[in-house]
Design a protein around this motif. Sequence first.
Motif, PDB file in Angstrom:
ATOM      1  N   SER A  40      42.478 120.006  59.582  1.00  0.00           N
ATOM      2  CA  SER A  40      41.209 120.746  59.594  1.00  0.00           C
ATOM      3  C   SER A  40      40.201 120.127  60.553  1.00  0.00           C
ATOM      4  CB  SER A  40      40.618 120.823  58.181  1.00  0.00           C
ATOM      5  OG  SER A  40      41.445 121.617  57.359  1.00  0.00           O
ATOM      6  N   THR A  46      38.760 122.383  63.460  1.00  0.00           N
ATOM      7  CA  THR A  46      37.311 122.570  63.511  1.00  0.00           C
ATOM      8  C   THR A  46      36.755 122.077  64.846  1.00  0.00           C
ATOM      9  OG1 THR A  46      37.135 122.344  61.108  1.00  0.00           O
ATOM     10  CG2 THR A  46      35.117 121.994  62.392  1.00  0.00           C
ATOM     11  N   GLY A  62      29.517 117.492  58.881  1.00  0.00           N
ATOM     12  CA  GLY A  62      30.636 118.411  58.729  1.00  0.00           C
ATOM     13  C   GLY A  62      31.997 117.739  58.760  1.00  0.00           C
ATOM     14  N   PHE A  82      31.159 131.192  55.496  1.00  0.00           N
ATOM     15  CA  PHE A  82      31.638 130.085  54.681  1.00  0.00           C
ATOM     16  C   PHE A  82      31.702 130.534  53.237  1.00  0.00           C
ATOM     17  CE2 PHE A  82      30.780 126.599  51.731  1.00  0.00           C
ATOM     18  CZ  PHE A  82      31.803 125.722  52.064  1.00  0.00           C
ATOM     19  N   ASN A 110      36.812 123.474  55.188  1.00  0.00           N
ATOM     20  CA  ASN A 110      35.645 122.668  55.488  1.00  0.00           C
ATOM     21  C   ASN A 110      35.265 121.892  54.239  1.00  0.00           C
ATOM     22  OD1 ASN A 110      32.367 122.599  55.386  1.00  0.00           O
ATOM     23  ND2 ASN A 110      33.163 122.180  57.420  1.00  0.00           N
TER      24      ASN A 110
END
Length: 165
Positions: free
Chosen positions: A144, A148, A131, A53, A30
Amino acid sequence: MVQHISSSLRRKYPSTQIAINPDTSEWVFNNAGGAMGAMYIIHASITEYLIVFGTPLGTEGHTGIHTADDYFNILVGEQWAFSPPNLTMEVYPAGSVHHLKRGQLKQYKMHKGCFALEYARGWIPLMLPFGFADMFSSTLDYVSVYNTARITAREMLRNLLILKI
Protein backbone atom coordinates in the motif's frame (compact mmCIF):
# COMPACT_ATOMS: atom_id res chain seq x y z
CA MET A 1 -21.21 6.85 -7.16
CA VAL A 2 -17.40 6.99 -7.47
CA GLN A 3 -17.55 6.40 -11.23
CA HIS A 4 -20.12 9.22 -11.53
CA ILE A 5 -17.97 11.66 -9.51
CA SER A 6 -14.87 10.87 -11.57
CA SER A 7 -16.55 11.07 -14.97
CA SER A 8 -18.43 14.28 -14.02
CA LEU A 9 -15.17 15.94 -12.97
CA ARG A 10 -13.44 14.87 -16.19
CA ARG A 11 -16.31 16.31 -18.25
CA LYS A 12 -16.32 19.61 -16.33
CA TYR A 13 -12.56 20.17 -16.15
CA PRO A 14 -10.53 19.64 -19.33
CA SER A 15 -7.24 17.79 -19.07
CA THR A 16 -5.49 21.00 -20.11
CA GLN A 17 -6.54 22.58 -16.77
CA ILE A 18 -6.36 19.74 -14.23
CA ALA A 19 -5.45 16.06 -14.20
CA ILE A 20 -8.19 13.74 -12.93
CA ASN A 21 -7.34 10.06 -12.37
CA PRO A 22 -9.80 8.14 -14.62
CA ASP A 23 -9.07 4.68 -13.15
CA THR A 24 -11.81 4.23 -10.53
CA SER A 25 -10.58 0.68 -9.86
CA GLU A 26 -7.31 2.07 -8.45
CA TRP A 27 -8.19 1.76 -4.74
CA VAL A 28 -5.49 1.34 -2.07
CA PHE A 29 -5.57 0.65 1.66
CA ASN A 30 -4.84 3.66 3.84
CA ASN A 31 -3.80 3.51 7.50
CA ALA A 32 -3.39 6.89 9.15
CA GLY A 33 -3.87 8.04 12.70
CA GLY A 34 -4.97 4.55 13.74
CA ALA A 35 -7.85 4.48 11.26
CA MET A 36 -7.94 2.06 8.35
CA GLY A 37 -9.94 2.33 5.16
CA ALA A 38 -9.49 2.42 1.43
CA MET A 39 -8.99 5.39 -0.84
CA TYR A 40 -9.21 6.27 -4.49
CA ILE A 41 -7.03 9.25 -5.42
CA ILE A 42 -9.02 11.35 -7.87
CA HIS A 43 -6.65 14.31 -7.98
CA ALA A 44 -3.34 15.21 -6.32
CA SER A 45 -1.14 18.27 -6.61
CA ILE A 46 1.26 20.17 -4.36
CA THR A 47 -1.57 22.37 -3.04
CA GLU A 48 -4.65 20.14 -3.05
CA TYR A 49 -5.98 16.62 -3.27
CA LEU A 50 -9.34 15.00 -3.81
CA ILE A 51 -9.95 11.42 -2.72
CA VAL A 52 -12.77 9.09 -1.84
CA PHE A 53 -12.04 7.47 1.52
CA GLY A 54 -14.06 5.03 3.55
CA THR A 55 -14.75 1.50 4.65
CA PRO A 56 -17.68 -0.88 4.70
CA LEU A 57 -16.51 -2.06 8.16
CA GLY A 58 -16.17 1.16 10.15
CA THR A 59 -13.02 2.71 11.63
CA GLU A 60 -11.84 5.41 14.01
CA GLY A 61 -8.69 7.33 14.73
CA HIS A 62 -6.88 10.65 15.00
CA THR A 63 -7.28 13.24 12.25
CA GLY A 64 -3.67 14.38 12.50
CA ILE A 65 -2.70 18.04 12.55
CA HIS A 66 -2.13 19.45 9.08
CA THR A 67 -1.01 22.44 7.05
CA ALA A 68 -4.14 22.24 4.90
CA ASP A 69 -7.86 22.74 5.33
CA ASP A 70 -9.66 19.42 4.99
CA TYR A 71 -13.26 19.12 3.82
CA PHE A 72 -14.80 15.71 4.47
CA ASN A 73 -17.99 15.50 2.37
CA ILE A 74 -19.95 12.51 3.70
CA LEU A 75 -21.33 10.55 0.74
CA VAL A 76 -22.92 7.65 2.61
CA GLY A 77 -23.00 6.63 6.26
CA GLU A 78 -22.15 8.83 9.20
CA GLN A 79 -19.05 10.27 10.81
CA TRP A 80 -18.66 11.32 14.44
CA ALA A 81 -15.94 13.61 15.80
CA PHE A 82 -14.88 15.47 18.92
CA SER A 83 -12.11 17.74 20.13
CA PRO A 84 -11.41 18.69 23.75
CA PRO A 85 -12.27 20.83 25.63
CA ASN A 86 -15.65 20.48 23.89
CA LEU A 87 -16.70 17.04 25.13
CA THR A 88 -19.80 16.77 22.97
CA MET A 89 -20.00 14.57 19.90
CA GLU A 90 -20.22 16.21 16.48
CA VAL A 91 -22.41 14.22 14.06
CA TYR A 92 -21.93 14.38 10.29
CA PRO A 93 -24.59 12.43 8.35
CA ALA A 94 -24.61 11.78 4.59
CA GLY A 95 -24.77 15.08 2.70
CA SER A 96 -22.93 17.09 5.35
CA VAL A 97 -19.39 18.46 5.37
CA HIS A 98 -16.93 18.06 8.24
CA HIS A 99 -14.44 20.93 7.84
CA LEU A 100 -11.18 20.36 9.69
CA LYS A 101 -9.36 23.69 9.65
CA ARG A 102 -5.58 23.69 9.24
CA GLY A 103 -3.89 23.20 12.58
CA GLN A 104 -7.01 21.67 14.15
CA LEU A 105 -7.11 18.07 15.42
CA LYS A 106 -9.87 15.69 16.44
CA GLN A 107 -10.77 12.11 17.12
CA TYR A 108 -13.18 10.75 14.52
CA LYS A 109 -15.19 7.64 13.80
CA MET A 110 -16.62 6.52 10.50
CA HIS A 111 -19.45 4.09 11.03
CA LYS A 112 -19.95 0.88 9.08
CA GLY A 113 -20.52 1.74 5.43
CA CYS A 114 -19.23 5.31 5.62
CA PHE A 115 -17.52 6.84 2.58
CA ALA A 116 -16.54 10.47 2.05
CA LEU A 117 -15.25 12.70 -0.70
CA GLU A 118 -12.25 14.37 0.95
CA TYR A 119 -10.85 17.62 -0.40
CA ALA A 120 -7.71 19.08 1.18
CA ARG A 121 -6.30 22.47 0.24
CA GLY A 122 -3.00 23.82 1.51
CA TRP A 123 0.57 22.53 1.60
CA ILE A 124 0.03 18.84 0.79
CA PRO A 125 3.63 17.48 0.97
CA LEU A 126 3.67 18.05 4.75
CA MET A 127 0.54 15.88 5.08
CA LEU A 128 2.21 12.84 3.49
CA PRO A 129 4.20 11.66 6.56
CA PHE A 130 0.94 11.31 8.50
CA GLY A 131 -0.49 9.27 5.65
CA PHE A 132 2.48 6.89 5.67
CA ALA A 133 3.44 6.70 9.37
CA ASP A 134 1.11 3.82 10.36
CA MET A 135 2.13 1.81 7.31
CA PHE A 136 5.83 2.12 8.21
CA SER A 137 5.50 1.78 11.99
CA SER A 138 2.76 -0.77 12.58
CA THR A 139 1.10 -2.42 9.58
CA LEU A 140 4.28 -2.79 7.49
CA ASP A 141 1.99 -2.78 4.46
CA TYR A 142 4.65 -1.89 1.92
CA VAL A 143 2.39 -2.80 -0.99
CA SER A 144 0.00 0.00 0.00
CA VAL A 145 2.92 2.38 0.68
CA TYR A 146 4.28 1.68 -2.80
CA ASN A 147 0.90 2.05 -4.53
CA THR A 148 -0.01 5.21 -2.60
CA ALA A 149 3.37 6.82 -3.34
CA ARG A 150 3.25 5.74 -7.01
CA ILE A 151 -0.27 7.06 -7.63
CA THR A 152 0.25 10.28 -5.65
CA ALA A 153 3.57 11.05 -7.40
CA ARG A 154 2.08 10.26 -10.81
CA GLU A 155 -0.92 12.53 -10.25
CA MET A 156 1.19 15.36 -8.78
CA LEU A 157 3.57 15.15 -11.73
CA ARG A 158 0.69 15.15 -14.22
CA ASN A 159 -0.63 18.34 -12.62
CA LEU A 160 2.80 19.99 -12.55
CA LEU A 161 3.17 19.25 -16.27
CA ILE A 162 -0.21 20.86 -16.98
CA LEU A 163 1.01 24.00 -15.21
CA LYS A 164 4.33 23.70 -17.13
CA ILE A 165 6.35 24.28 -13.98
